[in-house]
Design a protein around this motif. Structure first.
Motif, PDB file in Angstrom:
ATOM      1  N   HIS A 472       0.816  -1.222   0.000  1.00  0.00           N
ATOM      2  CA  HIS A 472       0.000   0.000   0.000  1.00  0.00           C
ATOM      3  C   HIS A 472       0.846   1.267   0.000  1.00  0.00           C
ATOM      4  CE1 HIS A 472      -2.697  -3.078   1.858  1.00  0.00           C
ATOM      5  NE2 HIS A 472      -3.545  -2.546   0.997  1.00  0.00           N
ATOM      6  N   SER A 493     -14.768   3.435  13.374  1.00  0.00           N
ATOM      7  CA  SER A 493     -14.194   2.093  13.236  1.00  0.00           C
ATOM      8  C   SER A 493     -15.252   1.031  12.973  1.00  0.00           C
ATOM      9  CB  SER A 493     -13.398   1.724  14.503  1.00  0.00           C
ATOM     10  OG  SER A 493     -14.277   1.660  15.622  1.00  0.00           O
ATOM     11  N   LYS A 496     -18.375  -0.616   8.836  1.00  0.00           N
ATOM     12  CA  LYS A 496     -17.926  -1.672   7.916  1.00  0.00           C
ATOM     13  C   LYS A 496     -18.597  -1.527   6.561  1.00  0.00           C
ATOM     14  CE  LYS A 496     -17.037  -4.902  11.668  1.00  0.00           C
ATOM     15  NZ  LYS A 496     -17.390  -6.185  12.295  1.00  0.00           N
ATOM     16  N   THR A 517     -14.826   8.407   3.356  1.00  0.00           N
ATOM     17  CA  THR A 517     -14.707   6.973   3.677  1.00  0.00           C
ATOM     18  C   THR A 517     -15.223   6.124   2.509  1.00  0.00           C
ATOM     19  OG1 THR A 517     -15.110   7.554   5.978  1.00  0.00           O
ATOM     20  CG2 THR A 517     -15.235   5.238   5.407  1.00  0.00           C
ATOM     21  N   THR A 518     -16.361   6.538   1.932  1.00  0.00           N
ATOM     22  CA  THR A 518     -16.938   5.799   0.814  1.00  0.00           C
ATOM     23  C   THR A 518     -16.002   5.785  -0.392  1.00  0.00           C
ATOM     24  OG1 THR A 518     -19.152   6.404   1.524  1.00  0.00           O
ATOM     25  CG2 THR A 518     -18.930   5.645  -0.736  1.00  0.00           C
ATOM     26  N   THR A 521     -12.913   3.561   0.137  1.00  0.00           N
ATOM     27  CA  THR A 521     -13.269   2.135  -0.010  1.00  0.00           C
ATOM     28  C   THR A 521     -13.430   1.775  -1.491  1.00  0.00           C
ATOM     29  OG1 THR A 521     -14.418   2.213   2.100  1.00  0.00           O
ATOM     30  CG2 THR A 521     -14.920   0.365   0.661  1.00  0.00           C
ATOM     31  N   ASN A 524     -10.470   0.708  -3.362  1.00  0.00           N
ATOM     32  CA  ASN A 524      -9.842  -0.488  -2.771  1.00  0.00           C
ATOM     33  C   ASN A 524      -8.860  -0.117  -1.661  1.00  0.00           C
ATOM     34  OD1 ASN A 524     -11.154  -2.391  -4.474  1.00  0.00           O
ATOM     35  ND2 ASN A 524      -9.703  -1.907  -6.109  1.00  0.00           N
ATOM     36  N   GLU A 526      -8.668   2.489   2.284  1.00  0.00           N
ATOM     37  CA  GLU A 526      -9.411   2.777   3.516  1.00  0.00           C
ATOM     38  C   GLU A 526      -8.951   4.107   4.100  1.00  0.00           C
ATOM     39  OE1 GLU A 526      -8.468   0.398   6.959  1.00  0.00           O
ATOM     40  OE2 GLU A 526      -6.684  -0.430   5.961  1.00  0.00           O
ATOM     41  N   ARG A 528      -7.932   5.775   7.792  1.00  0.00           N
ATOM     42  CA  ARG A 528      -7.576   5.477   9.185  1.00  0.00           C
ATOM     43  C   ARG A 528      -7.477   6.781   9.970  1.00  0.00           C
ATOM     44  NH1 ARG A 528      -2.549   1.330   7.847  1.00  0.00           N
ATOM     45  NH2 ARG A 528      -3.803  -0.279   6.772  1.00  0.00           N
TER      46      ARG A 528
END
Length: 546
Positions: A472, A493, A496, A517-518, A521, A524, A526, A528
Protein backbone atom coordinates in the motif's frame (compact mmCIF):
# COMPACT_ATOMS: atom_id res chain seq x y z
CA UNK A 1 -3.55 -73.31 -41.80
CA UNK A 2 -6.54 -71.37 -43.12
CA UNK A 3 -8.48 -72.07 -39.88
CA UNK A 4 -5.49 -71.04 -37.75
CA UNK A 5 -5.21 -67.76 -39.68
CA UNK A 6 -8.95 -67.12 -39.16
CA UNK A 7 -8.58 -67.69 -35.39
CA UNK A 8 -5.42 -65.55 -35.19
CA UNK A 9 -6.78 -62.56 -37.12
CA UNK A 10 -10.21 -62.48 -35.43
CA UNK A 11 -8.96 -63.05 -31.87
CA UNK A 12 -9.78 -59.50 -30.74
CA UNK A 13 -13.52 -60.13 -31.27
CA UNK A 14 -13.75 -63.13 -28.91
CA UNK A 15 -15.81 -61.10 -26.40
CA UNK A 16 -18.58 -60.60 -28.96
CA UNK A 17 -20.83 -63.54 -28.06
CA UNK A 18 -22.67 -64.00 -31.35
CA UNK A 19 -19.51 -63.64 -33.42
CA UNK A 20 -17.64 -66.09 -31.23
CA UNK A 21 -20.42 -68.65 -31.78
CA UNK A 22 -20.41 -67.92 -35.53
CA UNK A 23 -16.64 -68.39 -35.78
CA UNK A 24 -16.78 -71.63 -33.79
CA UNK A 25 -19.54 -72.98 -36.09
CA UNK A 26 -17.57 -71.89 -39.18
CA UNK A 27 -14.45 -73.73 -38.04
CA UNK A 28 -16.57 -76.85 -37.41
CA UNK A 29 -18.18 -76.47 -40.87
CA UNK A 30 -21.64 -76.05 -39.35
CA UNK A 31 -22.83 -73.72 -42.08
CA UNK A 32 -26.41 -73.26 -40.84
CA UNK A 33 -25.32 -72.27 -37.35
CA UNK A 34 -22.74 -69.93 -38.88
CA UNK A 35 -25.49 -68.17 -40.86
CA UNK A 36 -27.76 -67.84 -37.80
CA UNK A 37 -25.11 -66.37 -35.47
CA UNK A 38 -23.65 -64.02 -38.08
CA UNK A 39 -27.17 -62.69 -38.75
CA UNK A 40 -27.61 -62.03 -35.02
CA UNK A 41 -24.27 -60.21 -34.90
CA UNK A 42 -25.12 -58.05 -37.92
CA UNK A 43 -28.44 -57.01 -36.35
CA UNK A 44 -26.53 -55.35 -33.50
CA UNK A 45 -25.70 -51.67 -33.92
CA UNK A 46 -22.24 -50.06 -33.79
CA UNK A 47 -20.38 -53.15 -35.04
CA UNK A 48 -16.68 -52.71 -35.77
CA UNK A 49 -16.18 -52.52 -39.61
CA UNK A 50 -13.69 -55.43 -39.50
CA UNK A 51 -16.15 -57.51 -37.45
CA UNK A 52 -18.83 -56.80 -40.08
CA UNK A 53 -16.40 -57.97 -42.82
CA UNK A 54 -15.81 -61.25 -40.98
CA UNK A 55 -19.57 -61.83 -40.70
CA UNK A 56 -20.07 -61.28 -44.46
CA UNK A 57 -17.06 -63.51 -45.23
CA UNK A 58 -18.39 -66.37 -43.08
CA UNK A 59 -21.86 -65.98 -44.61
CA UNK A 60 -20.55 -65.97 -48.19
CA UNK A 61 -18.43 -69.04 -47.57
CA UNK A 62 -21.34 -70.85 -45.85
CA UNK A 63 -23.81 -70.01 -48.64
CA UNK A 64 -21.31 -71.22 -51.24
CA UNK A 65 -20.83 -74.52 -49.39
CA UNK A 66 -24.61 -74.89 -49.41
CA UNK A 67 -24.70 -74.18 -53.17
CA UNK A 68 -26.70 -71.00 -52.61
CA UNK A 69 -24.61 -69.04 -55.08
CA UNK A 70 -26.61 -65.82 -55.39
CA UNK A 71 -26.69 -65.33 -51.60
CA UNK A 72 -22.96 -66.15 -51.47
CA UNK A 73 -22.20 -63.49 -54.09
CA UNK A 74 -24.26 -60.85 -52.25
CA UNK A 75 -22.37 -61.52 -49.01
CA UNK A 76 -18.88 -61.55 -50.57
CA UNK A 77 -19.55 -58.26 -52.44
CA UNK A 78 -20.21 -56.48 -49.11
CA UNK A 79 -16.60 -57.06 -47.99
CA UNK A 80 -14.38 -53.94 -48.11
CA UNK A 81 -10.86 -53.90 -49.72
CA UNK A 82 -9.09 -53.28 -46.39
CA UNK A 83 -10.20 -56.69 -45.07
CA UNK A 84 -7.39 -59.27 -44.60
CA UNK A 85 -9.28 -62.00 -46.53
CA UNK A 86 -10.52 -59.64 -49.27
CA UNK A 87 -8.74 -61.51 -52.11
CA UNK A 88 -10.07 -64.83 -50.84
CA UNK A 89 -13.56 -63.48 -51.31
CA UNK A 90 -12.62 -62.55 -54.91
CA UNK A 91 -11.35 -66.09 -55.54
CA UNK A 92 -14.52 -67.55 -54.04
CA UNK A 93 -16.62 -65.22 -56.21
CA UNK A 94 -14.75 -66.57 -59.25
CA UNK A 95 -15.60 -70.14 -58.24
CA UNK A 96 -19.18 -69.09 -57.58
CA UNK A 97 -19.54 -67.64 -61.11
CA UNK A 98 -17.86 -70.70 -62.62
CA UNK A 99 -20.35 -73.01 -60.88
CA UNK A 100 -23.18 -70.98 -62.46
CA UNK A 101 -21.52 -71.07 -65.93
CA UNK A 102 -21.05 -67.27 -65.83
CA UNK A 103 -17.63 -67.65 -67.39
CA UNK A 104 -16.80 -64.02 -68.27
CA UNK A 105 -17.73 -62.87 -64.74
CA UNK A 106 -15.60 -65.73 -63.33
CA UNK A 107 -12.61 -64.65 -65.44
CA UNK A 108 -12.92 -61.06 -64.13
CA UNK A 109 -12.93 -62.24 -60.51
CA UNK A 110 -10.02 -64.66 -61.02
CA UNK A 111 -7.91 -62.08 -62.85
CA UNK A 112 -8.25 -59.74 -59.83
CA UNK A 113 -6.24 -62.30 -57.80
CA UNK A 114 -4.03 -63.68 -60.60
CA UNK A 115 -1.13 -61.43 -59.55
CA UNK A 116 -0.96 -63.03 -56.07
CA UNK A 117 1.48 -65.78 -55.21
CA UNK A 118 0.49 -69.16 -53.80
CA UNK A 119 0.00 -68.81 -50.05
CA UNK A 120 -0.87 -71.99 -48.15
CA UNK A 121 -1.46 -69.98 -44.95
CA UNK A 122 -4.17 -68.04 -46.73
CA UNK A 123 -5.64 -71.04 -48.58
CA UNK A 124 -4.88 -69.39 -51.93
CA UNK A 125 -3.41 -71.49 -54.79
CA UNK A 126 -2.13 -69.69 -57.87
CA UNK A 127 -2.21 -72.93 -59.88
CA UNK A 128 -5.92 -73.41 -59.11
CA UNK A 129 -6.64 -69.80 -60.17
CA UNK A 130 -4.72 -70.26 -63.48
CA UNK A 131 -6.50 -73.59 -64.11
CA UNK A 132 -9.97 -72.09 -63.56
CA UNK A 133 -9.21 -69.16 -65.88
CA UNK A 134 -8.20 -71.69 -68.56
CA UNK A 135 -11.36 -73.72 -67.90
CA UNK A 136 -13.51 -70.60 -68.40
CA UNK A 137 -11.80 -69.82 -71.70
CA UNK A 138 -12.36 -73.47 -72.73
CA UNK A 139 -16.10 -73.14 -72.14
CA UNK A 140 -16.06 -69.88 -74.09
CA UNK A 141 -14.19 -71.77 -76.89
CA UNK A 142 -11.29 -69.31 -76.77
CA UNK A 143 -8.89 -72.21 -77.26
CA UNK A 144 -5.58 -70.31 -77.48
CA UNK A 145 -6.11 -68.58 -74.15
CA UNK A 146 -7.47 -71.77 -72.62
CA UNK A 147 -4.38 -73.73 -73.73
CA UNK A 148 -2.04 -71.06 -72.31
CA UNK A 149 -3.61 -71.09 -68.85
CA UNK A 150 -4.22 -74.86 -68.67
CA UNK A 151 -0.62 -75.70 -69.61
CA UNK A 152 0.65 -73.11 -67.14
CA UNK A 153 -1.44 -74.56 -64.29
CA UNK A 154 -0.54 -78.16 -65.26
CA UNK A 155 3.20 -77.40 -64.93
CA UNK A 156 2.53 -75.93 -61.47
CA UNK A 157 0.62 -79.08 -60.44
CA UNK A 158 3.38 -81.33 -61.77
CA UNK A 159 5.99 -79.37 -59.86
CA UNK A 160 3.91 -79.64 -56.68
CA UNK A 161 3.07 -83.36 -57.27
CA UNK A 162 -0.58 -82.42 -56.74
CA UNK A 163 -2.28 -85.65 -57.91
CA UNK A 164 -5.96 -84.67 -57.67
CA UNK A 165 -5.42 -81.35 -59.44
CA UNK A 166 -3.24 -83.06 -62.07
CA UNK A 167 -6.10 -85.44 -62.92
CA UNK A 168 -8.33 -82.41 -63.44
CA UNK A 169 -5.66 -80.56 -65.47
CA UNK A 170 -4.91 -83.54 -67.70
CA UNK A 171 -8.63 -84.13 -68.29
CA UNK A 172 -9.27 -80.48 -69.18
CA UNK A 173 -6.26 -80.34 -71.54
CA UNK A 174 -7.49 -83.55 -73.21
CA UNK A 175 -10.96 -82.00 -73.65
CA UNK A 176 -9.36 -78.84 -75.04
CA UNK A 177 -7.57 -80.76 -77.79
CA UNK A 178 -10.49 -83.13 -78.34
CA UNK A 179 -12.79 -80.16 -79.01
CA UNK A 180 -10.36 -79.10 -81.73
CA UNK A 181 -10.13 -82.68 -83.17
CA UNK A 182 -6.47 -82.93 -82.13
CA UNK A 183 -6.79 -86.55 -81.03
CA UNK A 184 -3.05 -87.21 -81.12
CA UNK A 185 -2.63 -84.58 -78.36
CA UNK A 186 -5.84 -85.34 -76.49
CA UNK A 187 -5.53 -89.13 -76.04
CA UNK A 188 -2.21 -89.09 -74.07
CA UNK A 189 -3.72 -86.64 -71.58
CA UNK A 190 -6.88 -88.82 -71.21
CA UNK A 191 -4.64 -91.81 -70.48
CA UNK A 192 -2.53 -89.85 -67.94
CA UNK A 193 -5.69 -88.66 -66.19
CA UNK A 194 -7.05 -92.23 -66.04
CA UNK A 195 -3.84 -93.66 -64.62
CA UNK A 196 -3.57 -90.98 -61.93
CA UNK A 197 -7.26 -91.35 -60.96
CA UNK A 198 -6.41 -94.77 -59.49
CA UNK A 199 -4.56 -92.95 -56.69
CA UNK A 200 -7.44 -90.62 -55.68
CA UNK A 201 -10.48 -91.42 -53.58
CA UNK A 202 -13.05 -89.33 -55.45
CA UNK A 203 -15.71 -91.50 -57.16
CA UNK A 204 -16.59 -88.61 -59.48
CA UNK A 205 -12.98 -88.32 -60.71
CA UNK A 206 -12.71 -92.10 -61.26
CA UNK A 207 -16.07 -92.21 -63.11
CA UNK A 208 -15.18 -89.23 -65.33
CA UNK A 209 -11.78 -90.58 -66.39
CA UNK A 210 -13.28 -94.06 -67.08
CA UNK A 211 -16.04 -92.51 -69.24
CA UNK A 212 -13.48 -90.46 -71.17
CA UNK A 213 -11.39 -93.57 -71.88
CA UNK A 214 -14.53 -95.47 -73.00
CA UNK A 215 -15.29 -92.72 -75.53
CA UNK A 216 -11.66 -92.67 -76.73
CA UNK A 217 -11.58 -96.48 -77.25
CA UNK A 218 -14.97 -96.38 -78.96
CA UNK A 219 -13.68 -93.77 -81.42
CA UNK A 220 -10.65 -95.99 -82.05
CA UNK A 221 -13.05 -98.91 -82.84
CA UNK A 222 -11.70 -100.81 -79.84
CA UNK A 223 -15.15 -101.82 -78.63
CA UNK A 224 -14.01 -104.48 -76.14
CA UNK A 225 -11.82 -101.94 -74.36
CA UNK A 226 -14.60 -99.35 -74.62
CA UNK A 227 -17.06 -101.79 -72.99
CA UNK A 228 -14.60 -102.52 -70.18
CA UNK A 229 -14.16 -98.80 -69.46
CA UNK A 230 -17.98 -98.33 -69.69
CA UNK A 231 -18.56 -101.01 -67.04
CA UNK A 232 -15.97 -99.37 -64.79
CA UNK A 233 -17.73 -96.05 -65.32
CA UNK A 234 -21.09 -97.62 -64.34
CA UNK A 235 -19.58 -99.03 -61.16
CA UNK A 236 -18.11 -95.70 -60.10
CA UNK A 237 -21.29 -93.88 -61.16
CA UNK A 238 -23.42 -96.17 -58.97
CA UNK A 239 -21.11 -95.38 -56.08
CA UNK A 240 -21.56 -91.67 -56.81
CA UNK A 241 -25.36 -92.08 -56.97
CA UNK A 242 -25.40 -93.89 -53.64
CA UNK A 243 -23.24 -91.16 -52.21
CA UNK A 244 -25.58 -88.52 -53.68
CA UNK A 245 -28.62 -90.19 -52.13
CA UNK A 246 -26.96 -90.05 -48.75
CA UNK A 247 -25.97 -86.47 -49.46
CA UNK A 248 -29.52 -85.54 -50.51
CA UNK A 249 -30.91 -87.07 -47.33
CA UNK A 250 -28.44 -85.11 -45.26
CA UNK A 251 -29.25 -81.96 -47.23
CA UNK A 252 -32.99 -82.44 -46.61
CA UNK A 253 -32.35 -82.81 -42.90
CA UNK A 254 -30.19 -79.69 -43.01
CA UNK A 255 -32.92 -77.75 -44.84
CA UNK A 256 -35.39 -78.72 -42.10
CA UNK A 257 -32.85 -77.64 -39.46
CA UNK A 258 -32.37 -74.35 -41.30
CA UNK A 259 -36.10 -73.70 -41.36
CA UNK A 260 -36.31 -74.43 -37.63
CA UNK A 261 -33.38 -72.15 -36.89
CA UNK A 262 -34.80 -69.44 -39.15
CA UNK A 263 -38.05 -69.73 -37.23
CA UNK A 264 -36.17 -69.44 -33.93
CA UNK A 265 -34.25 -66.49 -35.31
CA UNK A 266 -37.44 -64.68 -36.40
CA UNK A 267 -38.95 -65.29 -32.95
CA UNK A 268 -35.78 -63.96 -31.35
CA UNK A 269 -35.76 -60.98 -33.71
CA UNK A 270 -39.40 -60.21 -32.87
CA UNK A 271 -38.58 -60.52 -29.17
CA UNK A 272 -35.63 -58.17 -29.62
CA UNK A 273 -37.84 -55.68 -31.47
CA UNK A 274 -40.33 -55.73 -28.58
CA UNK A 275 -37.51 -55.21 -26.10
CA UNK A 276 -36.11 -52.37 -28.21
CA UNK A 277 -39.57 -50.76 -28.36
CA UNK A 278 -39.91 -51.09 -24.58
CA UNK A 279 -36.44 -49.65 -24.08
CA UNK A 280 -37.14 -46.74 -26.45
CA UNK A 281 -40.44 -46.09 -24.68
CA UNK A 282 -38.63 -46.00 -21.35
CA UNK A 283 -35.95 -43.70 -22.76
CA UNK A 284 -38.50 -41.30 -24.29
CA UNK A 285 -40.52 -41.27 -21.05
CA UNK A 286 -37.36 -40.56 -19.07
CA UNK A 287 -36.39 -37.76 -21.45
CA UNK A 288 -39.88 -36.25 -21.18
CA UNK A 289 -39.77 -36.42 -17.37
CA UNK A 290 -36.29 -34.89 -17.34
CA UNK A 291 -37.47 -32.07 -19.61
CA UNK A 292 -40.48 -31.55 -17.36
CA UNK A 293 -38.30 -31.56 -14.26
CA UNK A 294 -35.81 -29.21 -15.93
CA UNK A 295 -38.58 -26.82 -16.97
CA UNK A 296 -40.02 -26.87 -13.43
CA UNK A 297 -36.59 -26.26 -11.91
CA UNK A 298 -35.91 -23.46 -14.38
CA UNK A 299 -39.26 -21.75 -13.63
CA UNK A 300 -38.70 -22.14 -9.89
CA UNK A 301 -35.22 -20.62 -10.16
CA UNK A 302 -36.55 -17.81 -12.31
CA UNK A 303 -39.21 -17.14 -9.67
CA UNK A 304 -36.57 -17.07 -6.91
CA UNK A 305 -34.39 -14.82 -9.07
CA UNK A 306 -37.31 -12.46 -9.76
CA UNK A 307 -38.15 -12.38 -6.03
CA UNK A 308 -34.52 -11.61 -5.20
CA UNK A 309 -34.43 -8.84 -7.81
CA UNK A 310 -37.62 -7.35 -6.37
CA UNK A 311 -36.19 -7.53 -2.82
CA UNK A 312 -32.91 -5.96 -3.98
CA UNK A 313 -34.81 -3.22 -5.77
CA UNK A 314 -36.93 -2.66 -2.67
CA UNK A 315 -33.80 -2.48 -0.53
CA UNK A 316 -32.16 -0.09 -3.00
CA UNK A 317 -35.33 2.04 -3.05
CA UNK A 318 -35.37 2.18 0.76
CA UNK A 319 -31.71 3.16 0.74
CA UNK A 320 -32.39 5.88 -1.83
CA UNK A 321 -35.30 7.18 0.26
CA UNK A 322 -33.05 7.17 3.34
CA UNK A 323 -30.39 9.01 1.34
CA UNK A 324 -32.94 11.52 0.16
CA UNK A 325 -34.13 12.09 3.76
CA UNK A 326 -30.55 12.45 4.95
CA UNK A 327 -29.74 14.94 2.20
CA UNK A 328 -32.80 16.99 3.13
CA UNK A 329 -31.65 16.85 6.75
CA UNK A 330 -28.14 18.02 5.78
CA UNK A 331 -29.46 20.78 3.59
CA UNK A 332 -31.90 21.96 6.25
CA UNK A 333 -29.48 21.62 9.17
CA UNK A 334 -26.10 22.53 7.70
CA UNK A 335 -27.30 25.22 5.32
CA UNK A 336 -29.73 26.94 7.66
CA UNK A 337 -27.05 28.24 10.06
CA UNK A 338 -24.64 29.62 7.39
CA UNK A 339 -27.50 31.09 5.37
CA UNK A 340 -28.86 32.79 8.50
CA UNK A 341 -25.36 34.01 9.37
CA UNK A 342 -24.87 35.28 5.82
CA UNK A 343 -28.24 37.11 6.02
CA UNK A 344 -27.16 38.79 9.28
CA UNK A 345 -23.82 39.75 7.74
CA UNK A 346 -25.63 41.36 4.82
CA UNK A 347 -27.78 43.44 7.22
CA UNK A 348 -24.66 44.38 9.13
CA UNK A 349 -22.92 45.27 5.88
CA UNK A 350 -25.85 47.44 4.88
CA UNK A 351 -25.73 49.31 8.21
CA UNK A 352 -21.94 49.79 7.98
CA UNK A 353 -22.24 51.17 4.44
CA UNK A 354 -24.94 53.61 5.54
CA UNK A 355 -22.89 54.62 8.58
CA UNK A 356 -19.74 54.67 6.43
CA UNK A 357 -17.95 52.50 9.01
CA UNK A 358 -15.24 51.46 6.59
CA UNK A 359 -12.97 50.02 9.27
CA UNK A 360 -15.54 47.36 10.26
CA UNK A 361 -16.65 46.86 6.66
CA UNK A 362 -13.52 44.87 5.68
CA UNK A 363 -13.95 42.41 8.56
CA UNK A 364 -17.62 41.88 7.73
CA UNK A 365 -16.81 41.20 4.07
CA UNK A 366 -14.16 38.61 5.06
CA UNK A 367 -16.62 36.90 7.38
CA UNK A 368 -19.25 36.80 4.62
CA UNK A 369 -16.66 35.37 2.21
CA UNK A 370 -15.71 32.62 4.68
CA UNK A 371 -19.37 31.72 5.20
CA UNK A 372 -19.89 31.57 1.41
CA UNK A 373 -16.82 29.30 0.95
CA UNK A 374 -18.11 26.98 3.68
CA UNK A 375 -21.52 26.82 2.00
CA UNK A 376 -19.87 26.12 -1.36
CA UNK A 377 -17.84 23.24 0.09
CA UNK A 378 -20.95 21.78 1.69
CA UNK A 379 -22.92 22.00 -1.57
CA UNK A 380 -20.00 20.38 -3.44
CA UNK A 381 -19.98 17.44 -1.00
CA UNK A 382 -23.75 17.06 -1.34
CA UNK A 383 -23.40 16.98 -5.13
CA UNK A 384 -20.59 14.40 -5.05
CA UNK A 385 -22.42 12.24 -2.51
CA UNK A 386 -25.60 12.32 -4.59
CA UNK A 387 -23.70 11.35 -7.77
CA UNK A 388 -21.88 8.53 -6.00
CA UNK A 389 -25.11 7.10 -4.55
CA UNK A 390 -26.74 7.11 -7.99
CA UNK A 391 -23.62 5.53 -9.60
CA UNK A 392 -23.17 8.61 -11.77
CA UNK A 393 -19.81 9.70 -10.37
CA UNK A 394 -17.18 9.04 -13.04
CA UNK A 395 -14.68 6.53 -11.63
CA UNK A 396 -11.57 5.53 -13.62
CA UNK A 397 -8.79 4.06 -11.46
CA UNK A 398 -5.33 3.88 -13.03
CA UNK A 399 -1.69 3.86 -12.01
CA UNK A 400 -0.49 7.41 -11.27
CA UNK A 401 2.02 9.32 -9.17
CA UNK A 402 0.66 10.77 -5.90
CA UNK A 403 2.87 13.89 -5.93
CA UNK A 404 1.07 16.01 -8.64
CA UNK A 405 -2.40 15.40 -7.15
CA UNK A 406 -1.40 16.29 -3.58
CA UNK A 407 0.57 19.37 -4.71
CA UNK A 408 -2.38 20.67 -6.77
CA UNK A 409 -4.87 20.33 -3.86
CA UNK A 410 -2.47 21.89 -1.30
CA UNK A 411 -1.95 24.90 -3.59
CA UNK A 412 -5.70 25.70 -3.37
CA UNK A 413 -5.53 25.83 0.46
CA UNK A 414 -2.20 27.62 1.02
CA UNK A 415 -3.82 31.09 1.23
CA UNK A 416 -6.50 29.83 3.65
CA UNK A 417 -3.80 28.34 5.95
CA UNK A 418 -1.73 31.50 5.72
CA UNK A 419 -4.75 33.60 6.81
CA UNK A 420 -4.76 31.61 10.11
CA UNK A 421 -0.93 31.59 10.37
CA UNK A 422 -0.99 27.81 10.13
CA UNK A 423 2.36 26.25 9.19
CA UNK A 424 2.08 23.63 6.38
CA UNK A 425 4.87 21.03 6.49
CA UNK A 426 4.93 18.97 3.26
CA UNK A 427 7.08 15.87 2.60
CA UNK A 428 5.99 14.07 -0.61
CA UNK A 429 7.99 11.23 -2.25
CA UNK A 430 7.64 11.79 -6.00
CA UNK A 431 8.59 8.14 -6.76
CA UNK A 432 5.50 6.63 -5.14
CA UNK A 433 3.03 5.19 -7.68
CA UNK A 434 -0.44 3.96 -6.67
CA UNK A 435 -3.60 2.67 -8.36
CA UNK A 436 -6.48 5.14 -7.80
CA UNK A 437 -9.10 7.40 -9.39
CA UNK A 438 -7.67 10.95 -9.60
CA UNK A 439 -10.90 12.94 -9.13
CA UNK A 440 -12.16 10.92 -6.14
CA UNK A 441 -8.73 11.28 -4.45
CA UNK A 442 -8.94 15.08 -4.98
CA UNK A 443 -12.37 15.13 -3.24
CA UNK A 444 -10.95 13.17 -0.27
CA UNK A 445 -7.91 15.45 0.04
CA UNK A 446 -9.96 18.66 -0.25
CA UNK A 447 -12.34 17.56 2.52
CA UNK A 448 -9.62 16.36 4.89
CA UNK A 449 -7.30 19.40 4.39
CA UNK A 450 -10.25 21.77 4.65
CA UNK A 451 -11.33 20.16 7.95
CA UNK A 452 -7.74 20.22 9.25
CA UNK A 453 -7.47 23.98 8.58
CA UNK A 454 -10.99 24.61 9.90
CA UNK A 455 -10.40 22.82 13.24
CA UNK A 456 -6.76 23.88 13.77
CA UNK A 457 -6.43 27.10 15.84
CA UNK A 458 -4.34 30.17 14.92
CA UNK A 459 -0.58 29.51 14.59
CA UNK A 460 -1.10 25.74 14.55
CA UNK A 461 0.67 23.20 12.31
CA UNK A 462 -0.46 20.73 9.64
CA UNK A 463 1.92 18.02 8.35
CA UNK A 464 1.27 16.25 5.03
CA UNK A 465 3.59 13.41 4.01
CA UNK A 466 3.59 10.18 1.99
CA UNK A 467 4.99 6.71 2.66
CA UNK A 468 4.84 3.23 1.16
CA UNK A 469 4.77 -0.42 2.30
CA UNK A 470 5.02 -3.61 0.23
CA UNK A 471 1.30 -3.53 -0.69
CA UNK A 472 0.00 0.00 0.00
CA UNK A 473 0.76 3.68 -0.41
CA UNK A 474 -0.11 6.13 2.42
CA UNK A 475 -1.02 9.84 2.46
CA UNK A 476 -0.95 11.12 6.06
CA UNK A 477 -2.48 14.44 7.27
CA UNK A 478 -1.53 15.31 10.87
CA UNK A 479 -2.84 18.49 12.55
CA UNK A 480 -2.81 20.21 15.97
CA UNK A 481 -6.56 20.82 15.96
CA UNK A 482 -9.33 19.66 18.29
CA UNK A 483 -9.07 15.94 17.27
CA UNK A 484 -11.85 13.36 17.68
CA UNK A 485 -13.71 12.18 20.73
CA UNK A 486 -13.45 8.48 21.61
CA UNK A 487 -17.12 8.07 20.78
CA UNK A 488 -16.52 9.45 17.28
CA UNK A 489 -13.54 7.14 16.74
CA UNK A 490 -15.60 4.13 17.85
CA UNK A 491 -18.35 5.07 15.41
CA UNK A 492 -15.89 5.47 12.55
CA UNK A 493 -14.19 2.09 13.24
CA UNK A 494 -17.61 0.35 13.15
CA UNK A 495 -18.49 1.68 9.69
CA UNK A 496 -17.93 -1.67 7.92
CA UNK A 497 -20.60 -0.90 5.34
CA UNK A 498 -20.79 2.75 4.37
CA UNK A 499 -24.46 3.69 4.11
CA UNK A 500 -26.65 6.57 5.28
CA UNK A 501 -28.22 4.34 7.94
CA UNK A 502 -24.82 4.07 9.70
CA UNK A 503 -24.54 7.81 10.24
CA UNK A 504 -25.82 9.73 13.22
CA UNK A 505 -25.23 13.42 12.70
CA UNK A 506 -26.01 14.19 16.31
CA UNK A 507 -22.74 12.41 17.21
CA UNK A 508 -20.68 14.45 14.81
CA UNK A 509 -19.91 12.16 11.84
CA UNK A 510 -21.19 14.19 8.89
CA UNK A 511 -21.50 13.99 5.15
CA UNK A 512 -17.91 15.04 4.33
CA UNK A 513 -16.40 12.23 6.39
CA UNK A 514 -18.92 9.73 5.03
CA UNK A 515 -18.07 10.78 1.47
CA UNK A 516 -14.31 10.43 2.12
CA UNK A 517 -14.71 6.97 3.68
CA UNK A 518 -16.94 5.80 0.81
CA UNK A 519 -14.56 7.02 -1.91
CA UNK A 520 -11.52 5.51 -0.18
CA UNK A 521 -13.27 2.13 -0.01
CA UNK A 522 -14.24 2.44 -3.69
CA UNK A 523 -10.51 2.88 -4.49
CA UNK A 524 -9.84 -0.49 -2.77
CA UNK A 525 -8.33 1.42 0.14
CA UNK A 526 -9.41 2.78 3.52
CA UNK A 527 -9.39 5.80 5.84
CA UNK A 528 -7.58 5.48 9.19
CA UNK A 529 -8.20 8.08 11.93
CA UNK A 530 -6.43 8.38 15.27
CA UNK A 531 -5.94 11.03 17.95
CA UNK A 532 -2.40 12.27 18.50
CA UNK A 533 -0.87 11.62 21.93
CA UNK A 534 -0.75 15.33 22.81
CA UNK A 535 -3.12 17.32 20.64
CA UNK A 536 -4.85 17.08 17.27
CA UNK A 537 -5.58 14.09 15.03
CA UNK A 538 -3.93 12.02 12.29
CA UNK A 539 -5.83 10.81 9.22
CA UNK A 540 -4.19 8.37 6.80
CA UNK A 541 -5.47 7.61 3.28
CA UNK A 542 -4.48 4.02 2.33
CA UNK A 543 -4.34 3.18 -1.42
CA UNK A 544 -3.22 0.00 -3.25
CA UNK A 545 0.23 0.08 -4.85
CA UNK A 546 0.70 0.13 -8.61
Amino acid sequence: MFRKKIVEKSARFEKDTYFNEARSSFLQEKWDSTLVYTAKQLVLKNNDPELTNYCHFFRGYSFQEKKLFEQAEQSFLKITPDFYFYYHSKAFLGGNALEQHKFEKAIAYYKSVEHLKTDQDLFLEKSRVEHNIGLCYLHLQQFDKAEYYLLKSTKMHETANDTINLVSSYGDLANLYYEQYKDEKAIPYFEKAYQLSKYVSSFNVKATTALNMSIVEENKKQYANALSYRKEFEQWNDSVNNQNKIWNTVQSEKQIAILEKDKDFRILEAYNNVKIAERNGFIYSSIFLLILLGAGTYLYREKIKATKIINDQKKALNELNTTKDYLFSVVSHDLRSPVNALRKQHHKLQQQVVAQDFESLQATIETSTNISESMYGLLTNILHWSLEQRKQLLFQPKVSSLQPIITQVIFDFESLAAAKNIVLTIAIDNTIMANFDRESLKIILRNLIDNAIKYTPEAGTIEIHTSQTELHSHITIKDTGIGFSQEQLNLISNLKEITISNIDRAKGVGLGLLLCTTLATKNNGELRMTNNKTIGATITIVLPNA
